[in-house]
Design a protein around this motif. Sequence first.
Motif, short mmCIF file in Angstrom:
data_model
loop_
_atom_site.label_atom_id
_atom_site.label_comp_id
_atom_site.label_asym_id
_atom_site.label_seq_id
_atom_site.Cartn_x
_atom_site.Cartn_y
_atom_site.Cartn_z
N GLU A 148 0.83 -1.20 0.00
CA GLU A 148 0.00 0.00 0.00
C GLU A 148 0.87 1.26 0.00
O GLU A 148 0.34 2.35 -0.18
N GLU A 149 2.19 1.12 0.22
CA GLU A 149 3.08 2.28 0.19
C GLU A 149 3.19 2.87 -1.23
O GLU A 149 3.58 4.03 -1.39
N TYR A 150 2.93 2.03 -2.25
CA TYR A 150 2.93 2.54 -3.62
C TYR A 150 1.76 3.51 -3.80
O TYR A 150 0.70 3.35 -3.21
N ASN A 151 1.80 4.51 -4.67
CA ASN A 151 2.98 5.03 -5.33
C ASN A 151 3.53 6.25 -4.59
O ASN A 151 4.62 6.74 -4.87
N GLU A 152 2.76 6.75 -3.62
CA GLU A 152 3.09 8.03 -3.01
C GLU A 152 4.36 8.00 -2.17
O GLU A 152 5.01 9.02 -1.97
N TYR A 153 4.75 6.80 -1.68
CA TYR A 153 5.92 6.73 -0.81
C TYR A 153 7.14 6.12 -1.51
O TYR A 153 8.08 5.68 -0.83
N VAL A 154 7.13 6.06 -2.84
CA VAL A 154 8.32 5.63 -3.57
C VAL A 154 9.44 6.64 -3.32
O VAL A 154 9.25 7.85 -3.45
N CYS A 155 10.61 6.15 -2.95
CA CYS A 155 11.78 6.98 -2.61
C CYS A 155 11.53 7.82 -1.36
O CYS A 155 11.93 8.99 -1.29
N SER A 156 10.85 7.22 -0.39
CA SER A 156 10.67 7.88 0.91
C SER A 156 11.32 7.01 1.98
O SER A 156 11.83 5.92 1.70
N GLU A 208 14.73 12.50 -3.92
CA GLU A 208 15.89 11.92 -4.59
C GLU A 208 16.90 11.38 -3.60
O GLU A 208 17.63 10.43 -3.88
N ALA A 209 16.93 11.93 -2.40
CA ALA A 209 17.90 11.51 -1.39
C ALA A 209 17.72 10.05 -1.01
O ALA A 209 18.68 9.36 -0.63
N ASN A 210 16.48 9.55 -1.09
CA ASN A 210 16.21 8.17 -0.72
C ASN A 210 16.37 7.19 -1.89
O ASN A 210 16.28 5.99 -1.70
N CYS A 211 16.57 7.72 -3.08
CA CYS A 211 16.84 6.89 -4.27
C CYS A 211 18.07 7.48 -4.95
O CYS A 211 17.96 8.11 -6.01
#
Length: 579
Positions: A148-156, A208-211
């Motif tokens: 359920e983290e998709y898509n808003e928490y990608v690279c968080s 970007e910091a998390n990816c």
Amino acid sequence: MKKLNWVSIILIACLGFVNQVKAQMVVDNTITVNDLVNEYLVGENVQIFNILFNGVPGDQAFLNAGLFNSTNSNIPIENGIVLSSGDCFNVIGPNNSGSSSLAGDAPAFNDPDLDSIASGTTNDEAVLEFDFIPLGEVVLFRYVFSSEEYNEYVCSSFNDAFGFFLSGPGLNGPFTDEGINIAIIPNTDLPVTINTLNNGSFGSSGSEANCPEPFYLANSAYYVDNENNTSPTATQMDGFSVVLEATATVECGEMYHIKMAVSDVSDGSFDSAVFLESGSFGAIPIVEIEIETPTDSSLVGEGCQIDFIFNRLLNAEADTVLLFVEGTAENGVDYATLPEYIIFEAGQSTYTLPIIGIFDNIEEGIEELTLIMKFFSCGDTLEFSATAFIEDAFALEIDMGGPEEICNDFLEFSTMNAVVTGGYGDLEYYWTRGSLGGSPVDDTDSLNVNPTDQPPFFSNNYLTVIDACGLSLGSEDSYYTENNCPLMAVNVFTPNNDGLNEVFHIENLELFPDSRLVIYDRWGKMVYETNNYLNDWNGENLNGKIIDGTYFWVLMLTEPPVEGSKLNGYVDIKTIHQR
């Protein structure tokens, strides 16, 4: 009356709920973990021991682990077991929330390996682990990761943790007991996570910091975006992977340990789940043998090529494998003598051994050919085999028949009926008609042909036949048709310059070029001769005069040579009209 109405309302509501459930995934989380593993997850060639769930024995059921059937869902694995960071009922759907969570009842647990790959504090861990002995050299299973983290928490930082941690002999990784994580994105060394397998874009809460690496967003080919999917069959999870395969090389007969783990990170919201395909957890041997034939069957005829294909999974080193032959088909008699061994070069995964049954013109019935490959593994000599069957067949032969003479002027056709014997299975026929090239004629050995009406006034027709084994034969001789229309000479002509019937005309003479014509008068005196008559004699004698009367003609045919090559008859010349 009011009671009846109330009951009706309840019944209608229940029926509506049942119909909705029918169109969605089915989940059962009342099955013990032991049964989930032994009855549903485990496949072939593995022995399972010491099943634990979050550190406690697997003889009880938990809301975080269950059996699923996705026949009516868009999860691409049909059935198996599901592990979830919350109640696994939360995966059912429909997708009517972007932040769904449902509390589970798994015992509190902190796995050190799962904690080591998490970007924050883990919560709601679901860790299934057990020991196993593989009876093969490769362990593998199939799965789908979802969240359920998709898509808003990608690279968080809310990157829910997930992994398959395998430890045992021959492995040298960074996890407990030198374990490795085999939940890896294909063709990379990246672990499967929300930040590495996604739609290729930063989420609304991501950065970007998390990816930090570009390839974190380069794996969308393995991702299915399910966010805002209004289909009643959609899972609640906002995104999930395609079907992936976890695999590792192991030592046959040795004890290994695996942990299948998933958890929330930084909070207890937005569940994640992994679907494990039923019966897919197993081990496969180092080699296998398969058969390919032109007929797509293990039964072929003599003359057909059989490809025995030997595949090996571990190909780093060269290896020599002994071959043994069994069956009623005799080695060196019914097929060419086979080698006693095959050699795999370093890096070579596949070896193909072609075998062709020999045409022996002996009725033997169906004979069996079995190839056996033996090698030492799992403390024992293992055998792998494949069997083909060879039945009687005979070499292709073609009798074209002919030649045939017909008259094109009469619109005659000749039907060629080639006699084809031998071959195996259904035959294909390809005719070459003169210079027109090949044209296929389905399942027939006959063809209507007619000769040309232009020089050389004949046509050659050839046939190529191909059998079900792919063996072909072309006719050495052609089917020859000749335009042999009868010669018909006029018995009177009137060379009086009226444009009608002015010359001595012989019908179809053009079929016989270079024909010699000699004309004699009534007293036997030659009055005309030519070695290439072209239907152009207007009655003039050697003195250039035209004299009415009866004349005797002799025609000698020279090309092509035919029976009755000398013809003769009488013709009258009349220059004056008579009433």
